[in-house]
Design an enzyme around this catalytic site. Structure first.
Site, PDB file in Angstrom:
ATOM      1  N   GLY A  57       1.986 -15.822   8.560  1.00 31.98           N
ATOM      2  CA  GLY A  57       2.839 -14.773   8.008  1.00 31.98           C
ATOM      3  C   GLY A  57       3.881 -14.376   9.042  1.00 31.98           C
ATOM      4  N   ALA A  97      -2.362 -10.788   4.403  1.00 30.75           N
ATOM      5  CA  ALA A  97      -2.161  -9.824   3.321  1.00 30.75           C
ATOM      6  C   ALA A  97      -1.521 -10.498   2.119  1.00 30.75           C
ATOM      7  CB  ALA A  97      -1.270  -8.671   3.784  1.00 30.75           C
ATOM      8  N   TYR A 155      -0.443  -3.185  -5.539  1.00 29.56           N
ATOM      9  CA  TYR A 155      -0.372  -3.535  -4.119  1.00 29.56           C
ATOM     10  C   TYR A 155      -0.832  -2.361  -3.254  1.00 29.56           C
ATOM     11  CZ  TYR A 155       1.740  -4.208   0.480  1.00 29.56           C
ATOM     12  OH  TYR A 155       1.948  -4.288   1.836  1.00 29.56           O
TER      13      TYR A 155
END
Length: 286
Positions: free
Chosen positions: A12, A64, A129
């Site tokens: 990420g 995530a 989220y």
């Protein structure tokens, strides 16, 4: 003695940023970077094997599910990565006496407050989220005493897909852009966040708990796009619009109060414009 640090979500944008600056910390930190292909953090048995084989001191969880709109329909996937997997990490951190550093979000708030959010303010996410990230936080607090939950906002870097890179690319192609003004928050550089995370480790900070970390100041997505356009001298290419339809609701005001971080580090944070320009400068060299 070196700290051994596990970094999950290594591919990420935050994980890549930590990897890029990790060379500055080789004297004090032994990093182990893992991505999804190497470690499935939703599988608690796989985590147990890794934690047993390595004597970690810290785990930085950069993994995530971050697609806010898609989370509205991919609820199971969002909850699996942002909540269940975080619980798995917390369980293993507790069992093996590892300090967990977990990255959370301004989207745990509903955006109704008109002043910057304190760590102690009531959470009330308005999309899946945000709900999934808040549940991850709750699992950590249930399992652990020695943890850092770092809520941040509007992350960007020179890596992967993010708003800053997208707007920069479109403006370089002379595209005419229409950007919303309805949401107010603070763009935060992965570089600044990475250095704060590693500050916690290298200084053996034990003031555990929840922290808000972003740059100083606030803006809208239009304001951020305008800053990028000014850097390129293309300000006429960006037009404001109040809002546009999307699957997920978003907090209209999610500015974070950083006083707790500044008291801990004993130095002021950068203004968001300065940090944006630093990343734009690095992108211009790519």
């Amino acid at each position: 003695m070196k700290s051994r640090v596990l970094v999950t979500g290594a591919n990420g944008q935050l994980g890549k940023t930590i990897r890029e600056i990790s060379g500055d910390f080789t004297i004090s930190i032994d990093f182990v970077f893992v991505d999804r292909s190497e470690l499935d953090i939703t599988n608690i048995e796989s985590l147990e094997l890794l934690f047993q084989s390595k004597d970690f001191d810290y785990c930085i969880n950069c993994a995530a599910y971050t697609n806010v709109d898609l989370a509205e329909t991919e609820i199971k996937q969002a909850m699996s990565i942002n909540a269940t997997a975080v619980n798995n990490l917390a369980i293993n951190c507790k069992k093996h006496s590892v300090i967990l550093i977990h990255v959370s979000t301004d989207y745990v708030f509903d955006g109704a407050k008109q002043s910057p959010y304190l760590e102690s303010d009531t959470t009330n996410p308005i999309n899946v989220y945000g709900e999934s990230k808040l549940l991850g936080e709750e699992y950590i607090r249930k399992q652990l005493d020695n943890y850092f939950i770092i809520r941040t906002s509007w992350l960007y870097s020179k890596f992967n897909k993010n708003f800053v890179k997208s707007i920069l690319s479109k403006l370089k192609e002379n595209e005419e852009l229409t950007i919303i003004t309805s949401q107010k928050g603070t763009p935060t550089s992965c570089i600044d966040l990475s250095y704060f995370i590693l500050f916690l480790i290298t200084n053996s900070i034990t003031n555990f708990g929840t922290y808000h970390f972003s740059a100083k100041g606030d803006t809208t997505w239009y304001g951020l796009a305008l800053q990028i356009s000014k850097y390129l001298n293309k300000s006429s290419n960006v037009t404001p619009i109040k809002d546009y339809p999307s699957k997920a609701l978003r907090p209209l005001h999610s500015v974070l109060n950083n006083n707790k971080v500044e008291a801990l580090t004993k130095k002021p944070l950068k203004n968001w414009e300065e940090s944006v320009n630093e990343v734009l400068k690095s992108l211009s060299k790519v």
